[in-house]
Design an enzyme around this catalytic site. Structure first.
Site, short mmCIF file in Angstrom:
data_model
loop_
_atom_site.label_atom_id
_atom_site.label_comp_id
_atom_site.label_asym_id
_atom_site.label_seq_id
_atom_site.Cartn_x
_atom_site.Cartn_y
_atom_site.Cartn_z
N SER A 165 0.73 -1.22 0.02
CA SER A 165 -0.06 0.11 0.12
C SER A 165 0.97 1.33 0.02
CB SER A 165 -0.97 -0.01 1.22
OG SER A 165 -1.18 1.42 1.51
N GLU A 191 0.48 3.62 1.71
CA GLU A 191 0.75 3.90 3.21
C GLU A 191 1.85 3.70 3.96
OE1 GLU A 191 -1.29 5.72 5.25
OE2 GLU A 191 -2.91 5.97 4.04
N TYR A 229 -1.66 0.53 10.22
CA TYR A 229 -1.61 -0.16 8.85
C TYR A 229 -0.61 0.19 8.04
CZ TYR A 229 -3.71 -0.81 4.18
OH TYR A 229 -3.79 -1.25 2.77
P1 GDP Z 1 -7.06 5.55 2.97
O1 GDP Z 1 -6.00 6.52 2.09
O2 GDP Z 1 -6.74 4.42 2.61
O3 GDP Z 1 -7.06 5.95 4.31
O4 GDP Z 1 -8.33 5.74 2.39
P2 GDP Z 1 -9.79 6.47 2.82
O5 GDP Z 1 -10.68 6.53 1.74
O6 GDP Z 1 -10.27 5.77 4.12
O7 GDP Z 1 -9.26 7.99 3.14
C1 GDP Z 1 -8.80 8.91 2.14
C2 GDP Z 1 -8.57 10.33 2.87
O8 GDP Z 1 -9.78 10.91 3.00
C3 GDP Z 1 -7.80 10.39 4.20
O9 GDP Z 1 -6.76 11.38 4.13
C4 GDP Z 1 -9.13 10.78 5.09
O10 GDP Z 1 -8.51 11.40 6.15
C5 GDP Z 1 -9.92 11.48 4.18
N1 GDP Z 1 -11.19 11.66 4.89
C6 GDP Z 1 -11.89 12.83 4.83
N2 GDP Z 1 -13.21 12.50 5.27
C7 GDP Z 1 -13.30 11.22 5.22
C8 GDP Z 1 -14.46 10.29 6.08
O11 GDP Z 1 -15.45 10.77 6.33
N3 GDP Z 1 -13.93 9.11 6.12
C9 GDP Z 1 -12.94 8.39 5.50
N4 GDP Z 1 -12.86 7.08 5.72
N5 GDP Z 1 -11.86 9.32 5.10
C10 GDP Z 1 -12.09 10.61 5.04
#
Ligand code: GDP
Length: 309
Positions: free
Chosen positions: A118, A120, A142
């Protein structure tokens, strides 16, 4: 018949991958958590084995029994948010169990393993875009667990396991669970468009991600498994968009222009630590695997909103 084993069949990528491998005529085995039952979109031809990847001994026996030619390790605690709630289980499944699977594959021999890594693992990257040489600097449980498994794939290559680690940037589809921001947005926008909700509550709208189309990322996995040499590969589109961009595109796709009053930010959805921008340089995957993304950002958003509508 050539056998393949897919762990994590209950997730978005697992079902796209299983569909692809079944269509190619492979005998597809999959490891599924008991709680997941028969995953949605999982083709009937797939031989399901109930179990937990973290049950290392049971998984080892399964790999020995199936003797697969291809192993795709997609099983993981799959969201960053969840990894903050369950850091110990995240390290067990995303780290330790992945390494155990590599050892199980090595013992079977004549097998190609693909580790789903990932973006990440780069966390607070000091360079953008990131590529295969970018130093690992995870900022959440993660990413730390995925970084361990990523390094282990390199180690196992030195022991002659054909193990490739694919550094997958965010990849989306209508099958994405709503704990990810993209699907949360498209489902929320569809609910607003249908008059079933009056607002969408989100966290950090300024976070930027490199969002691709999930089936394209599955295609990269298959190409890596079948390449002559195993390697690390960044799999990404090379273009970042903000969460705000995604929100605007999703409302536009639903025919709503004036969206700002419909979106509220809530501290509850902000992360303790969040990479501000992750963008990948997939030059190696393009050159060595002949891989390229086929669906652009606007079209991904349109397809997801259309499915939710
Ligand atoms: P990630 O990149 O694997 O963590 O995928 P996510 O889709 O969970 O999050 C992507 C980005 O969206 C991160 O920077 C989160 O902080 C941002 N984000 C903003 N609002 C939200 C929310 O309501 N839910 C989630 N899951 N992410 C959010």
């Amino acid at each position: 018949m050539t056998a393949a084993l897919v762990t994590g069949i209950g997730g978005q990528d697992g079902t796209y991958l299983a569909e692809r491998l079944v269509a190619e005529g492979l005998e597809v085995h999959a490891l599924v958590l008991e709680a997941d039952g028969h995953p949605d979109h999982c083709p009937d031809e797939v031989v399901l084995h109930t179990g937990d990847l973290a049950d290392v001994e049971a998984t080892r026996r399964l790999v020995a029994d199936i003797a697969p030619r291809e192993v795709y390790n997609l099983a993981a605690i799959s969201s960053v948010a969840q990894s903050w709630d369950e850091p110990d289980r995240t390290s067990l499944v995303n780290g330790h169990a992945a390494v155990a699977l590599m050892e199980s594959a090595r013992r079977v021999g004549d097998v190609r393993l693909v580790q789903a890594s990932s973006a990440e693992i780069f966390g607070e990257a000091h360079e953008s875009p990131q590529d295969e040489e970018t130093p690992l600097a995870p900022v959440n449980p993660y990413g730390a667990a995925k970084a361990y498994a990523h390094l282990a794939a390199r180690v196992f290559r030195q022991r002659d396991l054909h193990a490739s680690s694919l550094v997958l940037y965010n990849h989306e589809s209508p099958r994405r669970p709503t704990r990810f921001v993209t699907r949360k947005i498209t489902r929320g926008v569809a609910a607003i468009a249908r008059g079933e909700a009056d607002e969408l509550v989100l966290g950090n709208l300024d976070a930027r991600r490199d969002w691709g189309w999930a089936p394209d990322y599955v295609d990269a996995m298959v190409r890596a498994a079948r390449a002559d040499q195993p390697a690390d590969y960044v799999v990404a589109t090379g273009t970042a968009h903000s969460v705000r961009d995604f929100v605007a595109a999703a409302f536009a796709a639903a025919g709503i222009a004036d969206w700002e009053p419909l979106v509220r930010q809530d501290a509850a959805f902000f992360r303790p630590a969040d990479p501000a921008e992750l963008v990948g340089d997939a030059t190696r995957a393009r050159e060595e695997l002949g891989w390229a993304p086929t669906v652009g950002f606007e079209e991904i958003v349109r397809r997801m909103v259309a499915a939710d509508l």
